[in-house]
Design a protein around this motif. Structure first.
Motif, PDB file in Angstrom:
ATOM      1  N   TRP A  73      71.118   8.336  -7.983  1.00  0.00           N
ATOM      2  CA  TRP A  73      71.832   7.124  -7.614  1.00  0.00           C
ATOM      3  C   TRP A  73      71.006   6.357  -6.582  1.00  0.00           C
ATOM      4  O   TRP A  73      70.172   6.922  -5.875  1.00  0.00           O
ATOM      5  CB  TRP A  73      73.190   7.460  -7.006  1.00  0.00           C
ATOM      6  CG  TRP A  73      74.108   8.157  -7.971  1.00  0.00           C
ATOM      7  CD1 TRP A  73      74.113   8.080  -9.323  1.00  0.00           C
ATOM      8  CD2 TRP A  73      75.164   9.063  -7.614  1.00  0.00           C
ATOM      9  NE1 TRP A  73      75.102   8.861  -9.862  1.00  0.00           N
ATOM     10  CE2 TRP A  73      75.770   9.474  -8.830  1.00  0.00           C
ATOM     11  CE3 TRP A  73      75.669   9.554  -6.415  1.00  0.00           C
ATOM     12  CZ2 TRP A  73      76.853  10.359  -8.866  1.00  0.00           C
ATOM     13  CZ3 TRP A  73      76.743  10.426  -6.447  1.00  0.00           C
ATOM     14  CH2 TRP A  73      77.325  10.828  -7.661  1.00  0.00           C
ATOM     15  N   ASN A  74      71.300   5.051  -6.479  1.00  0.00           N
ATOM     16  CA  ASN A  74      70.578   4.288  -5.464  1.00  0.00           C
ATOM     17  C   ASN A  74      71.073   4.664  -4.065  1.00  0.00           C
ATOM     18  O   ASN A  74      72.163   5.220  -3.902  1.00  0.00           O
ATOM     19  CB  ASN A  74      70.698   2.777  -5.729  1.00  0.00           C
ATOM     20  CG  ASN A  74      72.123   2.264  -5.590  1.00  0.00           C
ATOM     21  OD1 ASN A  74      72.747   2.403  -4.534  1.00  0.00           O
ATOM     22  ND2 ASN A  74      72.651   1.646  -6.648  1.00  0.00           N
ATOM     23  N   ARG A  75      70.248   4.391  -3.083  1.00  0.00           N
ATOM     24  CA  ARG A  75      70.545   4.820  -1.715  1.00  0.00           C
ATOM     25  C   ARG A  75      71.774   4.104  -1.148  1.00  0.00           C
ATOM     26  O   ARG A  75      72.390   4.597  -0.188  1.00  0.00           O
ATOM     27  CB  ARG A  75      69.324   4.567  -0.820  1.00  0.00           C
ATOM     28  CG  ARG A  75      68.079   5.281  -1.309  1.00  0.00           C
ATOM     29  CD  ARG A  75      68.106   6.773  -1.008  1.00  0.00           C
ATOM     30  NE  ARG A  75      67.279   7.531  -1.915  1.00  0.00           N
ATOM     31  CZ  ARG A  75      65.945   7.534  -1.937  1.00  0.00           C
ATOM     32  NH1 ARG A  75      65.264   6.808  -1.077  1.00  0.00           N
ATOM     33  NH2 ARG A  75      65.294   8.278  -2.810  1.00  0.00           N
ATOM     34  N   LYS A  76      72.127   2.972  -1.720  1.00  0.00           N
ATOM     35  CA  LYS A  76      73.353   2.290  -1.280  1.00  0.00           C
ATOM     36  C   LYS A  76      74.568   3.170  -1.576  1.00  0.00           C
ATOM     37  O   LYS A  76      75.475   3.303  -0.739  1.00  0.00           O
ATOM     38  CB  LYS A  76      73.482   0.946  -2.016  1.00  0.00           C
ATOM     39  CG  LYS A  76      74.747   0.160  -1.680  1.00  0.00           C
ATOM     40  CD  LYS A  76      74.739  -0.353  -0.250  1.00  0.00           C
ATOM     41  CE  LYS A  76      75.822  -1.411  -0.037  1.00  0.00           C
ATOM     42  NZ  LYS A  76      77.159  -0.953  -0.391  1.00  0.00           N
ATOM     43  N   ARG A 103      60.763   6.258  -2.571  1.00  0.00           N
ATOM     44  CA  ARG A 103      61.434   5.008  -2.211  1.00  0.00           C
ATOM     45  C   ARG A 103      62.386   4.593  -3.321  1.00  0.00           C
ATOM     46  O   ARG A 103      62.198   4.899  -4.493  1.00  0.00           O
ATOM     47  CB  ARG A 103      60.407   3.895  -1.971  1.00  0.00           C
ATOM     48  CG  ARG A 103      59.607   4.051  -0.679  1.00  0.00           C
ATOM     49  CD  ARG A 103      58.774   2.795  -0.418  1.00  0.00           C
ATOM     50  NE  ARG A 103      59.595   1.585  -0.449  1.00  0.00           N
ATOM     51  CZ  ARG A 103      60.348   1.165   0.577  1.00  0.00           C
ATOM     52  NH1 ARG A 103      60.383   1.864   1.702  1.00  0.00           N
ATOM     53  NH2 ARG A 103      61.042   0.044   0.470  1.00  0.00           N
ATOM     54  N   ASP A 104      63.435   3.872  -2.928  1.00  0.00           N
ATOM     55  CA  ASP A 104      64.425   3.363  -3.876  1.00  0.00           C
ATOM     56  C   ASP A 104      64.180   1.861  -4.061  1.00  0.00           C
ATOM     57  O   ASP A 104      64.443   1.060  -3.167  1.00  0.00           O
ATOM     58  CB  ASP A 104      65.838   3.631  -3.348  1.00  0.00           C
ATOM     59  CG  ASP A 104      66.906   3.130  -4.297  1.00  0.00           C
ATOM     60  OD1 ASP A 104      66.563   2.627  -5.392  1.00  0.00           O
ATOM     61  OD2 ASP A 104      68.100   3.248  -3.959  1.00  0.00           O
ATOM     62  N   ASP A 105      63.674   1.492  -5.224  1.00  0.00           N
ATOM     63  CA  ASP A 105      63.404   0.084  -5.532  1.00  0.00           C
ATOM     64  C   ASP A 105      64.408  -0.477  -6.531  1.00  0.00           C
ATOM     65  O   ASP A 105      64.155  -1.505  -7.170  1.00  0.00           O
ATOM     66  CB  ASP A 105      61.987  -0.057  -6.104  1.00  0.00           C
ATOM     67  CG  ASP A 105      60.925   0.334  -5.081  1.00  0.00           C
ATOM     68  OD1 ASP A 105      61.176   0.150  -3.876  1.00  0.00           O
ATOM     69  OD2 ASP A 105      59.854   0.824  -5.501  1.00  0.00           O
ATOM     70  N   SER A 106      65.555   0.243  -6.692  1.00  0.00           N
ATOM     71  CA  SER A 106      66.493  -0.161  -7.738  1.00  0.00           C
ATOM     72  C   SER A 106      67.167  -1.500  -7.454  1.00  0.00           C
ATOM     73  O   SER A 106      67.722  -2.123  -8.357  1.00  0.00           O
ATOM     74  CB  SER A 106      67.569   0.921  -7.904  1.00  0.00           C
ATOM     75  OG  SER A 106      68.293   1.094  -6.695  1.00  0.00           O
ATOM     76  N   SER A 107      67.136  -1.980  -6.206  1.00  0.00           N
ATOM     77  CA  SER A 107      67.779  -3.263  -5.892  1.00  0.00           C
ATOM     78  C   SER A 107      66.973  -4.447  -6.408  1.00  0.00           C
ATOM     79  O   SER A 107      67.462  -5.578  -6.444  1.00  0.00           O
ATOM     80  CB  SER A 107      67.958  -3.392  -4.379  1.00  0.00           C
ATOM     81  OG  SER A 107      66.687  -3.491  -3.745  1.00  0.00           O
ATOM     82  N   TYR A 139      67.737  -0.839   0.268  1.00  0.00           N
ATOM     83  CA  TYR A 139      68.631   0.317   0.232  1.00  0.00           C
ATOM     84  C   TYR A 139      68.119   1.462   1.096  1.00  0.00           C
ATOM     85  O   TYR A 139      68.915   2.211   1.687  1.00  0.00           O
ATOM     86  CB  TYR A 139      68.812   0.792  -1.203  1.00  0.00           C
ATOM     87  CG  TYR A 139      69.604  -0.156  -2.082  1.00  0.00           C
ATOM     88  CD1 TYR A 139      70.340  -1.208  -1.526  1.00  0.00           C
ATOM     89  CD2 TYR A 139      69.635   0.014  -3.467  1.00  0.00           C
ATOM     90  CE1 TYR A 139      71.067  -2.073  -2.327  1.00  0.00           C
ATOM     91  CE2 TYR A 139      70.363  -0.849  -4.282  1.00  0.00           C
ATOM     92  CZ  TYR A 139      71.072  -1.890  -3.703  1.00  0.00           C
ATOM     93  OH  TYR A 139      71.797  -2.730  -4.489  1.00  0.00           O
ATOM     94  N   ASP A 140      66.814   1.648   1.173  1.00  0.00           N
ATOM     95  CA  ASP A 140      66.271   2.719   2.009  1.00  0.00           C
ATOM     96  C   ASP A 140      66.596   2.474   3.474  1.00  0.00           C
ATOM     97  O   ASP A 140      66.965   3.407   4.214  1.00  0.00           O
ATOM     98  CB  ASP A 140      64.757   2.828   1.821  1.00  0.00           C
ATOM     99  CG  ASP A 140      64.394   3.493   0.511  1.00  0.00           C
ATOM    100  OD1 ASP A 140      65.263   4.184  -0.056  1.00  0.00           O
ATOM    101  OD2 ASP A 140      63.246   3.334   0.051  1.00  0.00           O
TER     102      ASP A 140
END
Length: 735
Positions: A73-76, A103-107, A139-140
Motif C-alpha cells: 500500500w502507499n505510505r499515505k 521510496r513510494d512514488d505512487s502519488s 507520501y514518504d
C-alpha cells in the motif's frame, strides 16, 4: 562372569561414547536431533494454549487487500493506519514486521516534478500549484512525520551478504558500559533496513532474524546481532525497551571471561530479565498453535470498525497473513506458523518471565545424570532377570523424566536425549543378548534331536518315487514365510504345557491350509512357518495358491482367536511374506541331516517381506512377480522398497481378496489410496495429505494411512533433496 563381560563392556562403551558428545569432544548428529525434538515435545505438552490479549496482531489479510488494493500500500495508507492505532485506539506501542526499504512514488509526484523541470518549466502557475500540493503528495514525508513522536518500532533484517539497500539505515546501536565477550552473538555484514527518514523518525528499531536450527525449525531468536562491530536488538527486545520506558540493556555476565547469561532490560517501569544461550539466543516460549494472539484486520482499523477495548493500551504487531504474502515458518508447534507470532511469543514470554533458560551448569547436570543412570543399568542389568531388568530400567527412566519435568516447570531446560538414548541402548543390548543366548541354546537342542524328525513330503514322494528327483534344480516357484508377532512375550506369559498346546493347535491349523492348497511345508522355525509351491510337483498356479493360502491363514487365525480366548490363551497375530521367482530347490544339507528346501534371492526377498509387514501394519505383503501372476486377485500397492542386501527397488503389495469378494467400497478406497500414493511420490504433500485424511476418516484403524501421514509430516520438516528422493523409495537397513 565371563558370559556377562560383553554386556558390561558394552554399557561402559555406550556411556563413554555419549559422554564425549555431551562434553563436546565429538558430535553425534542423531543425538543433537533427538535433543531438539525432545525439546519440541515438551513445548507442545506444556504450552498453555490460551489467548494472550495483551498483544494484538493487526493483520494485512485478504480482506484488507480486497478493500484497499494489492500490497504494498502507499505510505499515505500506512500513515493513516499508524494514526488510527495511536490517536484513536491509543495502543501502547506498534512494532512492524515489515520493512519500508524503497521510496513510494505512487502519488505521481516524481512525474509532476519532471514536468515542472521540463516541458512546463516556464509555466509559473503549474509550478506554484505543484509546490502547494507537494505536502499532500510526498507520501514518504507524510509517513515520516506520522512516525515522529509516536510509539513505533520498525523492523529490519540482517543478511550474510555485505552491504545494504540504497537509502536505508539502521537504528542507533546499543551502548554498553563494558565490551561484550566476542563471538557469542551472530555477526551479519549486510542488512535490509528502512529508509533513513523513517528510521530516524521512529522511536527505535529491531531485527527480525530468527535462529534456524539444522532441522529447519525456529526455536530461538538472537536478542542481539552484530553489524560492523555494533549491537542491534531483536524486534521484540526493542519493543520491550520502549514499554519499560526506553529501557537500558544490561548484559549479565556471571564472572569475568564467561559468556553473557542473560540480557536485563532496566527501565523506568522496572527490570526484565531475558536468559540467553551460548549463541546469544533466547528460546521462544510458544504459547500454543497459530492464533495464540488476537488478529484484527488492518481494514477494520482503518475504517474504525475495530473494537476499542481490543486495542486500547495493547501492544500491536503489524504483519500479514494474506495468501502470497504470508510469512510462514517451521516451529515446534506448527510447520506453517506465522512469523509475526514468533515476535509476539517472545515478547509475551519476556513480560511473563516465562522464557526458558539453559544455564551453563546444566552441562554438569547432564553428565552426572548420564553417569549415574547409565552406570546403574550397565552394572546391574547383566545380573537381573528380564522382568526385573525391565522394572529397573522403567524406574530409572521415570526418575529422570520426573526430574526433567520439574526443572521444565521452573523454566530450566535440561537435555534429556543423551541419557535416554544411553538407557535404551544398554537395555536393548542386554535384552537382545539374552534373547540370542537363548536362541543358541534352542538351536543346539534342535541339532541334537532333529535327526528323529521325519522329513516332510515323505508320504507324497513315496507314492510315485520314479516321477521325482531330489537333485538340485532351478524352477519358477513361490515361497511363503509367516511369523507370529510378539511371540517372546506370549511365551513368557504361558506355562510350558499351555504354550506347547497353543503352538500345536496353531501350527496344525496353518499346516492344513498349506497342504489343502498343494503347498510344500519346508520347515517350522520356532513359531515361524516356511512353505513353497511349484516343487517337487510343478504347479503353474503356484503364485495364486500361495496368496489364497495366506488369505485363508489370516481368516483362520480370527476363528482360532475365539477358541483361544475360551481357554484363556492370548490371540495371535501373524505376518506373511510371499515372493515368486527363480529358486534353487533340492535336497540340501550334510551327511547327517538333509532337507528338501529352496534358496536364492527370490527366497530371501520373501523372508524380508514377512518382516516388512509390521512396518506397514498389514498381515500380508507380496512381491511384484507374485502380484503379476494373480490377475483375478485385487491388490493394494504398499510402497517401493529397497531391502537389505538388494540394490534394486521392488514394489510390494497387499492382497485384498479375489475380484468377486472385494466390495465396491473397497475398490473406491483403493482408487483413492492409489491417487494418494501417486501424489506422495510426486512430492505433492498437501494434496496427498488431504486424500489420506479422507481415507483415515473412513477407516481410522488402518495403520497404512497413519504411517504415510507421519512420513509427510517428517518430510515437510526435513525436505529431501531431488537427487535423494528417487520416487519415494523406502530403504530398509535391517532384515
Amino acid at each position: 562372569m565371563k558370559r556377562l563381560l560383553p554386556r558390561l563392556l558394552f554399557g561402559v562403551l555406550c556411556i563413554a561414547l555419549i559422554f564425549g558428545h555431551v562434553v563436546g569432544n565429538w558430535q553425534i548428529p542423531l543425538l543433537s536431533l533427538l535433543d531438539k525434538h525432545s525439546y519440541d515435545v515438551r513445548v507442545r505438552a506444556f504450552m498453555p494454549d490460551t489467548l494472550d490479549e495483551r498483544i494484538v496482531i493487526v493483520d494485512i489479510d485478504e480482506k484488507s487487500l480486497g478493500e484497499l488494493g494489492r500490497w504494498p500500500w502507499n505510505r499515505k495508507v500506512m500513515s493513516d493506519l499508524v494514526r488510527k492505532l495511536t490517536d484513536d485506539y491509543r495502543v501502547a506501542v506498534i512494532g512492524f514486521d515489515i520493512v519500508f526499504a524503497e521510496r513510494d512514488d505512487s502519488s505521481g509526484l516524481p512525474v509532476l516534478e519532471s514536468l515542472a523541470n521540463g516541458e512546463l518549466r516556464d509555466n509559473a502557475a503549474f509550478r506554484r500549484a505543484l509546490e502547494m500540493q507537494r505536502q499532500y503528495l510526498d507520501y514518504d514525508q507524510i509517513f515520516a512525520e506520522t512516525l515522529h513522536d509516536r510509539p513505533t518500532v520498525l523492523g529490519f533484517h540482517f543478511s550474510e551478504r555485505p552491504g545494504s539497500s540504497p537509502g536505508s539505515a539502521l537504528p542507533a546501536p546499543q551502548q554498553f558500559a563494558e565490551p561484550l565477550p566476542p563471538g557469542q552473538f551472530p555477526v551479519w555484514p549486510g542488512y535490509g533496513g528502512n529508509l533513513a527518514a523513517f528510521q530516524e523518525a521512529a522511536a527505535s528499531g529491531g531485527h527480525f532474524n530468527p535462529k534456524i536450527d539444522e532441522d529447519g525449525i525456529i526455536r530461538r531468536v538472537p536478542l542481539l546481532a552484530v553489524n560492523e562491530g555494533k549491537y542491534y536488538p531483536a524486534l521484540s527486545l526493542a519493543m520491550l525497551q520502549y514499554l519499560v520506558g526506553q529501557g537500558q540493556l544490561l548484559p549479565y555476565i556471571p564472572a569475568p571471561g564467561e559468556p553473557v547469561e542473560a540480557i536485563e532490560v532496566q527501565g523506568l517501569r522496572g527490570m526484565t530479565r531475558l536468559p540467553i544461550d551460548e549463541e546469544g539466543c533466547a528460546l521462544i516460549p510458544y504459547r500454543g498453535h497459530e492464533g495464540s494472539f488476537p488478529y484484527i484486520s488492518a481494514a477494520d482499523v482503518l475504517a474504525g470498525r475495530a473494537d476499542l477495548e481490543q486495542l486500547f493500551g495493547r501492544i500491536v504487531l503489524i504483519g500479514t497473513s494474506a495468501p502470497g504474502l504470508k510469512d510462514l515458518r517451521a516451529t515446534p508447534v506448527g510447520g506453517s506458523y506465522p512469523g509475526v507470532e514468533t515476535h509476539a511469543n517472545l515478547l509475551a514470554g519476556a513480560l511473563d518471565g516465562s522464557i526458558k533458560e539453559k544455564p551453563y551448569y546444566m552441562l554438569a547436570a547432564e553428565v552426572v545424570a548420564l553417569v549415574l543412570a547409565g552406570g546403574v543399568l550397565a552394572l546391574w542389568l547383566p545380573f537381573l532377570s528380564p522382568l526385573r531388568g525391565t522394572l529397573l530400567t522403567l524406574g530409572v527412566f521415570a526418575l529422570l523424566a520426573a526430574t526433567n519435568l520439574a526443572l521444565w516447570q521452573a523454566h530450566v531446560v535440561m537435555p534429556i536425549a543423551s541419557v535416554t538414548l544411553a538407557i535404551l541402548l544398554i537395555y536393548v543390548f542386554n535384552a537382545a543378548w539374552g534373547f540370542f543366548w537363548e536362541s543358541n541354546a534352542k538351536r543346539q537342542f534342535t541339532a541334537l534331536f532333529g535327526q528323529y524328525v521325519p522329513p516332510e513330503l515323505v508320504d507324497e514322494m513315496a507314492k510315485n518315487p520314479e516321477e521325482y528327483s531330489m537333485e538340485g534344480r532351478n524352477a519358477e516357484m513361490s515361497v511363503l514365510f509367516s511369523d507370529v508377532r510378539n511371540f517372546t512375550t506370549i511365551s513368557e506369559g504361558l506355562p510350558p504345557r499351555e504354550l506347547t498346546a497353543l503352538m500345536n493347535e496353531y501350527l496344525g491349523a496353518m499346516t492344513i491350509i498349506v497342504q489343502n492348497h498343494r503347498g510344500t511345508l519346508d520347515k517350522y522355525i520356532g513359531d515361524a512357518i516356511m512353505a513353497f509351491w511349484g516343487a517337487p510337483v510343478a504347479n503353474p498356479r503356484h503364485a495364486r495358491e500361495a496368496v489364497i493360502t495366506a488369505i485363508e491363514m489370516q481368516a483362520r487365525l480370527d476363528s482360532l482367536g475365539k477358541a483361544f480366548a475360551a481357554k484363556g490363551w492370548p490371540a495371535l497375530k501373524i505376518g506373511i511374506g510371499i515372493n515368486s521367482g527363480t529358486m534353487t530347490v533340492g535336497d540340501m544339507g550334510s551327511p547327517v541331516r538333509k532337507s528338501y528346501t529352496v534358496m536364492g534371492d527370490a527366497v530371501n526377498l520373501g523372508a524380508r517381506l514377512e518382516g516388512i509387514t509390521k512396518e506397514y501394519g498389514v498381515g500380508i505383503a507380496v512381491g511384484e512377480k507374485t502380484r503379476d501372476a494373480c490377475p483375478d486377485i485385487v491388490f493394494r500397492e504398499l510402497d517401493k522398497v529397497r531391502v537389505k542386501g538388494k540394490a534394486s527397488a521392488v514394489s510390494i503389495y497387499e492382497p485384498l481378496g479375489t475380484t468377486e469378494s472385494v466390495t465396491p467400497e473397497q475398490l473406491e478406497a483403493l482408487a483413492s489410496w492409489s491417487r494418494a500414493l501417486t501424489l506422495y511420490r510426486e512430492k505433492s504433500w498437501d494434496a496427498a495429505e488431504t486424500v489420506l485424511r479422507e481415507l483415515q476418516q473412513q477407516a481410522p484403524d488402518t495403520a497404512l494411512y497413519r504411517i504415510y501421514l507421519e512420513r509427510i509430516a517428517h518430510l515437510r520438516q526435513l525436505p529431501p533433496d531431488s537427487s535423494e528422493w528417487d520416487d519415494g523409495i523406502t530403504t530398509f537397513r535391517t532384515k
